[in-house]
Design an enzyme around this catalytic site. Structure first.
Site, PDB file in Angstrom:
ATOM      1  N   SER A  20       0.800  -1.227   0.000  1.00 36.36           N
ATOM      2  CA  SER A  20       0.000   0.000   0.000  1.00 36.36           C
ATOM      3  C   SER A  20       0.834   1.278   0.000  1.00 36.36           C
ATOM      4  O   SER A  20       0.498   2.227  -0.720  1.00 36.36           O
ATOM      5  CB  SER A  20      -0.973   0.005   1.183  1.00 36.36           C
ATOM      6  OG  SER A  20      -1.988  -0.952   0.976  1.00 36.36           O
ATOM      7  N   LYS A  74     -11.653  -4.808   9.529  1.00 33.98           N
ATOM      8  CA  LYS A  74     -12.708  -4.242   8.693  1.00 33.98           C
ATOM      9  C   LYS A  74     -14.068  -4.229   9.377  1.00 33.98           C
ATOM     10  O   LYS A  74     -14.895  -3.357   9.112  1.00 33.98           O
ATOM     11  CB  LYS A  74     -12.811  -4.998   7.370  1.00 33.98           C
ATOM     12  CG  LYS A  74     -11.656  -4.714   6.428  1.00 33.98           C
ATOM     13  CD  LYS A  74     -11.889  -5.352   5.070  1.00 33.98           C
ATOM     14  CE  LYS A  74     -10.771  -5.003   4.112  1.00 33.98           C
ATOM     15  NZ  LYS A  74     -11.044  -5.488   2.743  1.00 33.98           N
ATOM     16  N   ASP A 110     -14.354  -1.731  -1.684  1.00 33.81           N
ATOM     17  CA  ASP A 110     -14.086  -3.039  -2.284  1.00 33.81           C
ATOM     18  C   ASP A 110     -15.148  -3.398  -3.316  1.00 33.81           C
ATOM     19  O   ASP A 110     -14.843  -3.945  -4.375  1.00 33.81           O
ATOM     20  CB  ASP A 110     -14.049  -4.133  -1.207  1.00 33.81           C
ATOM     21  CG  ASP A 110     -12.809  -4.066  -0.330  1.00 33.81           C
ATOM     22  OD1 ASP A 110     -11.782  -3.529  -0.793  1.00 33.81           O
ATOM     23  OD2 ASP A 110     -12.866  -4.550   0.804  1.00 33.81           O
ATOM     24  N   GLY A 135     -15.984 -14.490   4.085  1.00 37.57           N
ATOM     25  CA  GLY A 135     -15.387 -13.453   4.923  1.00 37.57           C
ATOM     26  C   GLY A 135     -15.702 -12.055   4.421  1.00 37.57           C
ATOM     27  O   GLY A 135     -16.633 -11.855   3.631  1.00 37.57           O
ATOM     28  N   GLY A 136     -14.889 -11.084   4.855  1.00 33.29           N
ATOM     29  CA  GLY A 136     -15.132  -9.685   4.502  1.00 33.29           C
ATOM     30  C   GLY A 136     -15.052  -9.411   3.013  1.00 33.29           C
ATOM     31  O   GLY A 136     -15.865  -8.679   2.456  1.00 33.29           O
TER      32      GLY A 136
END
Length: 200
Positions: A20, A74, A110, A135-136
């Protein structure tokens, strides 16, 4: 008087693998903005809540202009937000935090990012889609697909968790979300009907 520096960063644990900073520093340069992007590795232990609170205080007082959020935070940061965008509220996860009218707001980009990539593929608008995982990341993908009118099946190692995820999207699903165990026999039975497979 010099140009104000933009301070951004990523919260998560662990973060040693993250690219990132390189990605966002390049974006800042491309936009002609002065700023820096830092990693805020908060160990996932009993001290995490105070560490998260302290970091978000820097966003609230504008020492940090925005944060990205990755695993395992998250969903944990949800309770710290004054507001959520509609996408973040429906998905139940936040990957971006910023100030909105002086208050912390959680966003989930996302879903939009996934759909931008999906549009590049020759996939029917109402494709029969299998998602591996619950999941997320899967939640963001499911939200995007349902909004686009896809038929969704979730296959996960924990079918109960997958069913809970499916239930949480019942208000926007035009057709019921099918849930399967992540087992070869169950997947073989539906493979001929699939248009799209997503590993989440």
């Amino acid at each position: 008087m010099g140009e104000k520096q933009i301070n951004l960063g990523l919260i998560g644990w662990p973060l040693e693998h993250s690219l990132s900073p390189q990605i966002h520093q390049a974006a800042l340069r491309e936009l002609g903005l002065k700023g820096k992007y830092c990693l805020y590795a908060i160990e996932n232990n009993g001290l995490r809540e105070q560490a998260i609170t302290d970091l978000l205080e820097h966003v609230a007082n504008e020492k940090i202009q925005g944060l990205n959020v990755t695993l395992p935070y998250k969903q944990i940061v949800l309770s710290h937000m004054a507001s959520l965008t509609p996408a973040a509220a429906c998905i139940g996860a936040v990957n971006t935090i910023r100030l909105n009218k002086g208050l912390l707001q959680g966003e989930n980009t996302d879903a939009a990012g996934f759909m931008n990539d999906l549009k590049e593929l020759p996939v029917a608008s109402k494709a029969n889609t299998l998602i591996l995982g619950a999941g997320g990341a899967a939640r963001a993908v499911i939200f995007s697909l349902l909004e686009a009118g896809h038929l969704v099946t979730i296959a996960a190692r924990d079918p109960q968790k997958a069913q809970a995820v499916a239930n949480s999207f019942s208000s926007i699903a035009k057709e019921p979300i099918r849930v399967l165990p992540l087992e070869s026999k169950a997947l073989s039975a539906i493979k001929d009907d699939l248009d799209l497979l997503i590993n989440a």
